[in-house]
Design a protein around this motif. Structure first.
Motif, PDB file in Angstrom:
ATOM      1  N   THR A  42       0.822  -1.221   0.000  1.00  0.00           N
ATOM      2  CA  THR A  42       0.000   0.000   0.000  1.00  0.00           C
ATOM      3  C   THR A  42       0.849   1.262   0.000  1.00  0.00           C
ATOM      4  O   THR A  42       0.333   2.347  -0.260  1.00  0.00           O
ATOM      5  CB  THR A  42      -0.923   0.025   1.222  1.00  0.00           C
ATOM      6  N   ARG A  43       2.147   1.134   0.316  1.00  0.00           N
ATOM      7  CA  ARG A  43       3.076   2.262   0.332  1.00  0.00           C
ATOM      8  C   ARG A  43       2.656   3.326   1.350  1.00  0.00           C
ATOM      9  O   ARG A  43       2.948   4.516   1.170  1.00  0.00           O
ATOM     10  CB  ARG A  43       3.195   2.892  -1.060  1.00  0.00           C
ATOM     11  N   GLY A  44       1.963   2.895   2.397  1.00  0.00           N
ATOM     12  CA  GLY A  44       1.535   3.835   3.408  1.00  0.00           C
ATOM     13  C   GLY A  44       1.501   3.189   4.774  1.00  0.00           C
ATOM     14  O   GLY A  44       1.632   1.965   4.907  1.00  0.00           O
ATOM     15  N   PRO A  45       1.314   3.978   5.832  1.00  0.00           N
ATOM     16  CA  PRO A  45       1.291   3.424   7.193  1.00  0.00           C
ATOM     17  C   PRO A  45       0.071   2.536   7.424  1.00  0.00           C
ATOM     18  O   PRO A  45      -0.998   2.760   6.850  1.00  0.00           O
ATOM     19  CB  PRO A  45       1.237   4.669   8.083  1.00  0.00           C
ATOM     20  N   VAL A  46       0.267   1.517   8.241  1.00  0.00           N
ATOM     21  CA  VAL A  46      -0.824   0.603   8.602  1.00  0.00           C
ATOM     22  C   VAL A  46      -0.786   0.400  10.114  1.00  0.00           C
ATOM     23  O   VAL A  46       0.280   0.165  10.692  1.00  0.00           O
ATOM     24  CB  VAL A  46      -0.697  -0.755   7.883  1.00  0.00           C
ATOM     25  N   ILE A  47      -1.958   0.507  10.757  1.00  0.00           N
ATOM     26  CA  ILE A  47      -2.093   0.219  12.183  1.00  0.00           C
ATOM     27  C   ILE A  47      -3.080  -0.924  12.364  1.00  0.00           C
ATOM     28  O   ILE A  47      -4.171  -0.915  11.778  1.00  0.00           O
ATOM     29  CB  ILE A  47      -2.586   1.450  12.976  1.00  0.00           C
ATOM     30  N   LEU A  48      -2.682  -1.913  13.135  1.00  0.00           N
ATOM     31  CA  LEU A  48      -3.590  -2.987  13.546  1.00  0.00           C
ATOM     32  C   LEU A  48      -3.774  -2.856  15.053  1.00  0.00           C
ATOM     33  O   LEU A  48      -2.820  -2.966  15.822  1.00  0.00           O
ATOM     34  CB  LEU A  48      -3.003  -4.357  13.211  1.00  0.00           C
ATOM     35  N   ASN A  49      -5.013  -2.624  15.475  1.00  0.00           N
ATOM     36  CA  ASN A  49      -5.287  -2.414  16.897  1.00  0.00           C
ATOM     37  C   ASN A  49      -5.606  -3.696  17.649  1.00  0.00           C
ATOM     38  O   ASN A  49      -5.586  -3.709  18.874  1.00  0.00           O
ATOM     39  CB  ASN A  49      -6.434  -1.426  17.072  1.00  0.00           C
ATOM     40  N   ASP A  50      -5.935  -4.738  16.919  1.00  0.00           N
ATOM     41  CA  ASP A  50      -6.252  -6.013  17.576  1.00  0.00           C
ATOM     42  C   ASP A  50      -5.726  -7.137  16.691  1.00  0.00           C
ATOM     43  O   ASP A  50      -6.428  -7.667  15.837  1.00  0.00           O
ATOM     44  CB  ASP A  50      -7.755  -6.147  17.794  1.00  0.00           C
ATOM     45  N   VAL A  51      -4.471  -7.466  16.868  1.00  0.00           N
ATOM     46  CA  VAL A  51      -3.788  -8.416  15.996  1.00  0.00           C
ATOM     47  C   VAL A  51      -4.336  -9.820  16.197  1.00  0.00           C
ATOM     48  O   VAL A  51      -4.469 -10.301  17.331  1.00  0.00           O
ATOM     49  CB  VAL A  51      -2.270  -8.401  16.264  1.00  0.00           C
ATOM     50  N   THR A  52      -4.648 -10.486  15.078  1.00  0.00           N
ATOM     51  CA  THR A  52      -5.087 -11.889  15.098  1.00  0.00           C
ATOM     52  C   THR A  52      -4.214 -12.677  14.131  1.00  0.00           C
ATOM     53  O   THR A  52      -3.554 -12.103  13.261  1.00  0.00           O
ATOM     54  CB  THR A  52      -6.558 -12.008  14.658  1.00  0.00           C
ATOM     55  N   PRO A  53      -4.220 -14.009  14.251  1.00  0.00           N
ATOM     56  CA  PRO A  53      -3.433 -14.824  13.316  1.00  0.00           C
ATOM     57  C   PRO A  53      -3.789 -14.570  11.857  1.00  0.00           C
ATOM     58  O   PRO A  53      -2.943 -14.752  10.971  1.00  0.00           O
ATOM     59  CB  PRO A  53      -3.763 -16.255  13.746  1.00  0.00           C
TER      60      PRO A  53
ATOM     61  N   VAL B 113       6.646  -1.519  14.468  1.00  0.00           N
ATOM     62  CA  VAL B 113       6.762  -1.670  15.919  1.00  0.00           C
ATOM     63  C   VAL B 113       5.519  -2.396  16.421  1.00  0.00           C
ATOM     64  O   VAL B 113       4.465  -2.374  15.780  1.00  0.00           O
ATOM     65  CB  VAL B 113       6.899  -0.310  16.625  1.00  0.00           C
ATOM     66  N   GLY B 114       5.676  -3.052  17.561  1.00  0.00           N
ATOM     67  CA  GLY B 114       4.552  -3.780  18.142  1.00  0.00           C
ATOM     68  C   GLY B 114       4.453  -3.563  19.635  1.00  0.00           C
ATOM     69  O   GLY B 114       5.459  -3.288  20.297  1.00  0.00           O
ATOM     70  N   ALA B 115       3.232  -3.665  20.169  1.00  0.00           N
ATOM     71  CA  ALA B 115       3.003  -3.500  21.615  1.00  0.00           C
ATOM     72  C   ALA B 115       2.042  -4.578  22.099  1.00  0.00           C
ATOM     73  O   ALA B 115       1.182  -5.047  21.341  1.00  0.00           O
ATOM     74  CB  ALA B 115       2.442  -2.116  21.914  1.00  0.00           C
ATOM     75  N   ARG B 116       2.194  -4.956  23.337  1.00  0.00           N
ATOM     76  CA  ARG B 116       1.332  -5.993  23.908  1.00  0.00           C
ATOM     77  C   ARG B 116       0.039  -5.413  24.470  1.00  0.00           C
ATOM     78  O   ARG B 116      -0.794  -6.164  24.966  1.00  0.00           O
ATOM     79  CB  ARG B 116       2.098  -6.755  24.995  1.00  0.00           C
ATOM     80  N   ARG B 117      -0.118  -4.121  24.365  1.00  0.00           N
ATOM     81  CA  ARG B 117      -1.362  -3.479  24.813  1.00  0.00           C
ATOM     82  C   ARG B 117      -2.105  -2.964  23.567  1.00  0.00           C
ATOM     83  O   ARG B 117      -1.484  -2.432  22.641  1.00  0.00           O
ATOM     84  CB  ARG B 117      -1.060  -2.328  25.766  1.00  0.00           C
ATOM     85  N   PRO B 118      -3.398  -3.111  23.507  1.00  0.00           N
ATOM     86  CA  PRO B 118      -4.152  -2.629  22.348  1.00  0.00           C
ATOM     87  C   PRO B 118      -4.211  -1.109  22.320  1.00  0.00           C
ATOM     88  O   PRO B 118      -4.067  -0.450  23.356  1.00  0.00           O
ATOM     89  CB  PRO B 118      -5.540  -3.240  22.556  1.00  0.00           C
ATOM     90  N   GLY B 119      -4.414  -0.554  21.098  1.00  0.00           N
ATOM     91  CA  GLY B 119      -4.558   0.891  20.945  1.00  0.00           C
ATOM     92  C   GLY B 119      -3.358   1.663  21.424  1.00  0.00           C
ATOM     93  O   GLY B 119      -3.491   2.735  22.023  1.00  0.00           O
ATOM     94  N   ALA B 120      -2.154   1.149  21.173  1.00  0.00           N
ATOM     95  CA  ALA B 120      -0.957   1.739  21.762  1.00  0.00           C
ATOM     96  C   ALA B 120      -0.404   2.920  20.987  1.00  0.00           C
ATOM     97  O   ALA B 120       0.365   3.710  21.535  1.00  0.00           O
ATOM     98  CB  ALA B 120       0.131   0.667  21.875  1.00  0.00           C
ATOM     99  N   PHE B 121      -0.776   3.062  19.705  1.00  0.00           N
ATOM    100  CA  PHE B 121      -0.103   4.048  18.857  1.00  0.00           C
ATOM    101  C   PHE B 121      -1.057   5.128  18.358  1.00  0.00           C
ATOM    102  O   PHE B 121      -2.250   4.880  18.130  1.00  0.00           O
ATOM    103  CB  PHE B 121       0.563   3.341  17.676  1.00  0.00           C
TER     104      PHE B 121
END
Length: 407
Positions: A92-103, A136-144
């Protein structure tokens, strides 16, 4: 994702300075990437940070540096562009945020195993092209937050320079190793002959598509080859290496240069499509009195015979390899090779100069070559070519039939 909260100017400045600090530029490339990831993880309060660089040929992202996901690098993890989280960022050539990561969101199981709930990734650009991904990744949701995206993209810009330098260093090292294995460092003693050669790259990687080769055949004939694969750098050198090996093989099944180049032409058209290649193949008889030559689009060699004018060998120039029909007829030419004569083979980088026609360069070469010691002839040719760094590779191969009496 938490609602963006206005950040105090002092804190904002501290965070941006952390990824733009001039001291980063003084670090080695590998140390810079590691230090940059440590700082990014700290200022974003993240648990992991990773850089994946693009393998253009495979169109895969390769884990290159990581903190908190070190196994990703140790295991050489790769992900196709467009697949999973990092692949989506590149595609997509752009930033992506996943707030609730699943397999279902990721390809790399290490992200799930690390317990990550939130991921933020941005593309790494160079000259407008995506060359990797920083995430980057975080173990808490909605971190960024939106501010985090801006900061991470800034860090990606710093990583871009380091990534390019790293890739160039790796390619440079590979190119030099390939050059050492493919270009003869020493020309062995051959009964009745003296030889010398020069190779000067026209590209900062130190190797390109120009090449030469010398080998003795079971029949006692001596094979000489000089060629030019279009382009520069590692990619051209790899093609050159395959063509060199193929011609050696074909030289064992035919005793005619034109036939060997015909076989090589078929190989190039089928396996090296798009690689414009020229080659000159010379075979010198066991008694050294004659030479058979065939050229596939390559410049004719220069012949210097004692007591005679220095000339270009009178021979037809057939089409380059890999162009047009494979059924074309190629020509072999037999010439006398008197005692004391010198045959000089060269690539176009020797005679092509900015602002000059190639005829000027060839005339200069004819005025420079003489029937002398090959080392001295090569030195004279290179000196006459000038000290300006060539824009194209230059290869020169000189072979002399030893005079019957001391010269």
């Amino acid at each position: 994702m938490d609602s963006p909260v206005a950040m105090p100017d002092v804190e904002r400045l501290r965070r941006f300075e952390a990824v733009t600090d001039a001291t980063l530029s003084r670090l080695d490339v590998s140390d810079l990437l590691d230090e940059l990831l440590d700082r990014v993880r700290d200022v974003l309060n993240a648990d992991t940070a990773a850089i994946l660089l693009l393998d253009r040929q495979a169109q895969q992202l390769v884990a290159t540096a990581s903190t908190g996901l070190e196994d990703e690098v140790r295991q050489g993890f790769r992900i196709p562009v467009g697949a999973g989280f990092a692949g989506r960022v590149a595609h997509t050539r752009g930033p992506v945020i996943l707030n609730d990561v699943t397999p279902a969101d990721v390809v790399n199981p290490m992200l799930i195993d690390a317990g990550l709930r939130c991921l933020l990734g941005v593309p790494i650009f160079a000259a407008g092209d995506v060359i990797g991904v920083l995430h980057v990744g975080a173990r808490r949701p909605g971190a960024f937050t939106a501010d985090d995206i801006t900061l991470l993209q800034l860090a990606a810009d710093r990583a871009s320079v380091a990534g390019q330098i790293r890739s160039q260093k790796l390619e440079h090292a590979a190119a030099l190793a390939l050059q050492r294995s493919l270009l003869p460092t020493q020309l062995g003693d051959v009964a009745g002959l003296q030889m010398a050669a020069r190779y000067v790259p026209g590209h900062h990687f130190g190797v390109g598509g120009d090449w030469y080769d010398v080998f003795t055949l079971p029949s006692g004939w001596l094979g000489l080859v000089i060629g030019d694969v279009s382009g520069h750098g590692l990619a051209s050198a790899v093609v050159m290496g395959r063509i060199r090996s193929s011609l050696r093989a074909y030289s064992l099944i035919t005793d005619e240069p034109a036939q060997a180049l015909t076989l090589l032409d078929r190989k190039v058209q089928h396996f090296e499509a798009g690689a414009l290649t020229t080659a000159l193949y010379v075979m010198i008889s066991p008694d050294r009195s004659t030479a058979m030559l065939s050229t596939a689009g390559h410049l004719r060699p220069v012949l210097a015979t004692p007591g005679e004018d220095v000339v270009l060998v009178d021979m037809p120039v057939d089409p380059p390899l890999g162009v047009g029909r494979t059924s074309r007829h190629r020509h072999s030419t037999t010439i006398a090779f008197p005692a004391g004569s010198v045959l000089v083979c060269y690539t176009d980088g020797m005679v092509e100069r900015r602002g000059e026609t190639i005829d000027v360069g060839i005339k200069t070469l004819l005025d420079t070559v003489y029937a002398g010691e090959p080392e001295a002839v090569c030195a004279a040719v290179m000196d006459r070519a000038g000290t300006e760094r060539p824009t194209d590779d230059v290869a020169v191969l000189a072979i002399r039939r030893k005079p019957t009496t001391a010269a």
